[in-house]
Design a protein around this motif. Structure first.
Motif, short mmCIF file in Angstrom:
data_model
loop_
_atom_site.label_atom_id
_atom_site.label_comp_id
_atom_site.label_asym_id
_atom_site.label_seq_id
_atom_site.Cartn_x
_atom_site.Cartn_y
_atom_site.Cartn_z
N ASP A 95 0.80 -1.22 0.00
CA ASP A 95 0.00 0.00 0.00
C ASP A 95 0.84 1.28 0.00
O ASP A 95 0.34 2.35 0.35
N ALA A 160 -6.32 0.97 0.33
CA ALA A 160 -5.80 0.59 1.64
C ALA A 160 -6.74 1.00 2.77
O ALA A 160 -6.90 0.28 3.74
N SER A 164 -8.20 -1.83 5.31
CA SER A 164 -7.82 -1.78 6.73
C SER A 164 -9.00 -1.45 7.64
O SER A 164 -8.88 -1.54 8.85
N GLN A 166 -10.37 1.60 7.85
CA GLN A 166 -10.31 3.01 8.25
C GLN A 166 -11.49 3.81 7.70
O GLN A 166 -11.80 4.87 8.21
#
Length: 188
Positions: A95, A160, A164, A166
């Motif tokens: 990433d 990414a 992840s 986020q």
């Protein structure tokens, strides 16, 4: 020191130029970068290592200094460095690189007071294939049952923030378009 002066057939002379040529006692080592096989994807970590071969004329193999520079584009831009390192190997975390971009990885190796030796590798970063996932798997239902299909675990591995967690999954899913197809399979 070497001197040169040009003279025409009429006797006109150029100014005298000189240059200094210094012969090194031992040729520099041959340095190459060991490159992982492509494809290079943003979601994958990449590891590179330096391969050095000393001249057979060298009586001692002095310690080498390594300098790695990763920059975007096809030329090294010292004002735009993505990563740098100073070990015999160099890693690019997953990433870090963007899909559809070109990067240049440069390894500069120096030995004592000799001029540095440079090796360069170009990296073309491809887009990872999208990952389609459907929850529930195969199941047996009656003709009148309602079937709910759930593809909310599908994702773009190059995003990414979505991978992840986020970013909210609804935001990640809105970046994807889904198409569904139903096929009737006769029982055998």
């Amino acid at each position: 020191e070497v001197w040169v002066q040009a003279t025409t057939f009429l006797g006109a002379k150029s100014r005298v130029l000189s240059t200094v040529v210094t012969r090194v006692a031992v040729p520099p080592p041959l340095v190459s970068i060991e490159v992982p096989p492509p494809p290079y994807l943003p979601s994958s970590a990449l590891f590179f290592s330096a391969s050095c071969k000393f001249s057979q004329c060298a009586q001692t193999e002095t310690q080498l200094r390594f300098s790695w520079i990763l920059s975007p584009g096809l030329e090294v831009d010292p004002d735009n460095i993505v990563l740098a390192g100073d070990k015999v190997s160099f890693g690019i975390p997953a990433d870090t690189l963007e899909a559809g971009q070109h990067y240049t990885l440069t390894l500069q190796t120096s030995q004592g007071s000799q001029l540095p030796v440079t090796s360069t590798v170009s990296l073309n970063i491809l887009s990872s294939p999208l990952v389609a996932k459907m929850a529930g798997g195969n199941r047996l239902v009656s003709r009148t049952a309602t079937v709910v299909l759930d593809a909310s675990m599908s994702h773009d591995p190059d995003d990414a923030a979505c991978v992840s967690g986020q970013v909210q999954s609804e935001e990640c899913l809105s970046a994807l378009a889904f198409s569904w197809r139903c096929v009737t399979v006769s029982a055998a």
